[in-house]
Motif scaffolding. Structure first.
Motif, PDB file in Angstrom:
ATOM      1  N   SER A   5     -11.030  -5.700   0.768  1.00 37.56           N
ATOM      2  CA  SER A   5      -9.846  -6.269   1.383  1.00 37.56           C
ATOM      3  C   SER A   5      -8.682  -5.310   1.163  1.00 37.56           C
ATOM      4  N   SER A   7      -4.995  -3.486   1.336  1.00 30.27           N
ATOM      5  CA  SER A   7      -3.639  -3.959   1.109  1.00 30.27           C
ATOM      6  C   SER A   7      -2.661  -3.152   1.945  1.00 30.27           C
ATOM      7  N   PRO A  55       2.227  -9.486  -8.115  1.00 29.49           N
ATOM      8  CA  PRO A  55       1.583  -9.859  -6.837  1.00 29.49           C
ATOM      9  C   PRO A  55       0.062  -9.949  -6.923  1.00 29.49           C
ATOM     10  N   ILE A  58      -0.421 -13.507  -7.989  1.00 30.26           N
ATOM     11  CA  ILE A  58       0.100 -14.477  -7.020  1.00 30.26           C
ATOM     12  C   ILE A  58      -0.750 -14.526  -5.761  1.00 30.26           C
ATOM     13  N   HIS A  59      -1.185 -13.368  -5.267  1.00 30.92           N
ATOM     14  CA  HIS A  59      -1.871 -13.297  -3.971  1.00 30.92           C
ATOM     15  C   HIS A  59      -3.373 -13.081  -4.083  1.00 30.92           C
ATOM     16  N   ASP A  61      -7.149 -13.821  -4.065  1.00 30.89           N
ATOM     17  CA  ASP A  61      -7.990 -14.855  -3.462  1.00 30.89           C
ATOM     18  C   ASP A  61      -9.227 -15.047  -4.343  1.00 30.89           C
ATOM     19  N   GLN A  68     -10.208  -6.482  -3.809  1.00 28.60           N
ATOM     20  CA  GLN A  68      -8.984  -6.827  -3.102  1.00 28.60           C
ATOM     21  C   GLN A  68      -7.886  -5.817  -3.441  1.00 28.60           C
ATOM     22  N   PHE A  69      -6.831  -5.813  -2.603  1.00 25.26           N
ATOM     23  CA  PHE A  69      -5.704  -4.884  -2.766  1.00 25.26           C
ATOM     24  C   PHE A  69      -6.196  -3.427  -2.718  1.00 25.26           C
TER      25      PHE A  69
END
Length: 497
Positions: A5, A7, A55, A58-59, A61, A68-69
């Protein structure tokens, strides 16, 4: 290759390079004549560096599979080396932990360090960025670069601001960890030659014969076992802890030991699953020796720092034990133990540092009755000591019990041996607390002690809050990592033969 994923905003790059930038800025602009400026600039750098990691929490998943990111850019195109960053449910916590503990260390050294302040603060900020790089990258060569680069600032921290035998301890730390990592470099180059890629996820699917896997496993083991450290390559750690300044001990225990354990999760288990299962008996044996034998060694220590250092080796034994039992609950428990130990060990070393700053001795026999003159400090020290023992309601209980429960499921004798470590942990920790905090005051210096300042109170209350938060409601940590752990164990269960 797992799902990636990407960013739109380079969160991980900021997490790595913000502390490095501020560290270099402090080195360039800071002088001892401007001590207050150096301290505030370092604090600003640590706060900003922690803020840019938020972040991720917070973000993130928690239901998503894969990394991710993600950020990917070609670095050395000829050899397919990438600047490849990403976090999953496992690594995300260690990025946040690195940034938070670095902030605590900057605050801890506020008034303690009086000379070469800029170099001290800059070294910790740079080290923070390099450690986050280890936890964030999924390019094998970049991992090695970050992994080895962390040695430089820690070598300087121990060698410059350490105790009387600091040079000996610094060189021992460097030589053990550097030479231990050389076989890992050979293993990384072998995997590159087989796959024409340094991407770790490409290596996950490489068809490697069992005999080659075993050799590669041993190559990686030499690097990660020294870093954890596992018995019998643990002897550098007590010397490094005893001679390091308080901040150095905090970073060593809370973060740098985790680099080796993280390597097992990211390299050994998924890349070499057949060898991992074949040699699991060896890893379990070494882990149990760590939790039992090292616990017995801790019982006879007279130096508080050395006792806590041996305690760290024993607690990290639970981590490697949990990994190589290949159960969801044991791997989850091992990871929780890594996070918990990051907070508990940091707090324990900070408490010793509070006493050392006032008394300039770490010998247990030099204390007694501290609780009567420093009641607020004593309350925190007892809390962290009980967490170190694995008291229910604290973070120390959660990870160790998860590992023991899973171990009993695999083999009741392994579970029983692991449970013995809880008894030993309580014995050596409470013995220290009894002799340091309680009993009659027989030392005039102890009678003259002053309780913790607002700065010291803030450090300890932050760490105490996390210790209790994980202990009372661990789901906020475990829920994030469960998807990644499940994916890992599915991959490990699939043979490459």
């Amino acid at each position: 290759m797992p799902n990636l994923s990407y960013s739109a905003f380079p969160v991980l790059s900021l997490a790595i390079w913000c502390p490095v930038f501020f560290g270099l800025l402090v080195l360039v602009t800071g002088k001892d004549e401007r001590a207050l400026f150096v301290r505030w600039l370092s604090l600003l750098g640590a706060v900003v560096s922690f803020a840019v990691t938020l972040p991720l929490a917070i973000h993130f998943d928690r239901s998503a599979h894969g990394m991710q990111f993600v950020e990917r850019h070609s670095w050395i195109k000829l050899f397919h080396v990438e600047y490849a960053l990403g976090v999953d449910g496992i690594s995300m916590w260690f990025v946040l932990l690195s940034a938070l503990i670095t902030l605590i260390v900057v605050i801890a050294g506020w008034n303690v360090i009086q000379k070469q302040i800029a170099q001290y603060m800059g070294a910790f900020l740079i080290l923070s960025g390099l450690m986050i790089g280890v936890f964030s990258t999924f390019d094998g060569l970049l991992f090695y670069v970050f992994f080895e680069a962390t040695l430089i600032p820690m070598f300087v921290i121990i060698g410059v601001w350490g105790g009387e035998r600091r040079v000996y301890a610094a060189f021992k730390f460097f030589l053990y960890t550097f030479f231990g990592s050389l076989p890992m470099l050979i293993g990384i180059l072998y995997l590159y030659l087989q796959t024409n890629s340094f991407n770790i996820f490409t290596w996950y699917n490489a068809p490697i014969p069992l005999n080659v896997q075993i050799w590669l496993f041993i190559a990686f083991l030499t690097a990660f076992a020294v870093k954890v450290p596992m018995w019998p390559v643990h002897t550098w750690l007590p010397d490094a802890h005893v001679e390091a300044p308080t901040g150095g001990s905090v970073i060593l225990a809370a973060l740098m030991l985790k680099l080796g354990a993280y390597g097992f999760i990211r390299f050994s288990l998924p890349i070499l699953p057949d060898a991992s299962r074949t040699l699991a008996w060896l890893m379990i044996a070494l882990s149990l020796i760590a939790v039992i034998y090292i616990g017995l060694v801790a019982l006879v220590q007279k130096d508080m720092k050395k006792l806590i250092a041996y305690s760290s080796i024993a607690h990290m034994g639970f981590v490697t034990l949990g990994f190589f039992l290949f159960e969801n609950i044991t791997v989850d428990g091992a990871l929780v133990q890594m996070i918990s130990h990051g907070f508990v060990s940091a707090a324990m070393f900070l408490c010793v540092g509070v006493l050392y700053d006032r008394m300039h001795t770490r010998q247990i026999a030099d204390y007694g009755g501290v609780a009567f003159v420093m009641p607020r400090f004593a309350a925190f020290f007892v809390l962290f000591a009980l967490a170190n023992c694995g008291l229910p309601g604290t973070s120390g209980f959660v990870g160790e019990v998860m590992v023991i429960l899973g171990a009993v499921k695999v083999n009741v004798w392994i579970g029983a041996a692991g449970a013995l470590a809880l008894i030993l942990g309580a014995a050596y920790t409470l013995w220290m607390i009894k002799r340091v905090l309680y009993g009659p005051i027989e030392n005039e210096q102890v009678a003259a002690l002053k309780d913790i300042s607002a700065r010291e109170f803030f450090m300890l209350v932050v760490l105490g809050a996390f210790v209790l938060a994980i202990g009372i409601y661990p789901a906020w940590v475990t829920d994030v990592m469960q998807t990644s752990v499940a994916d890992l164990l599915v991959h490990v269960s699939q043979s490459k033969l």
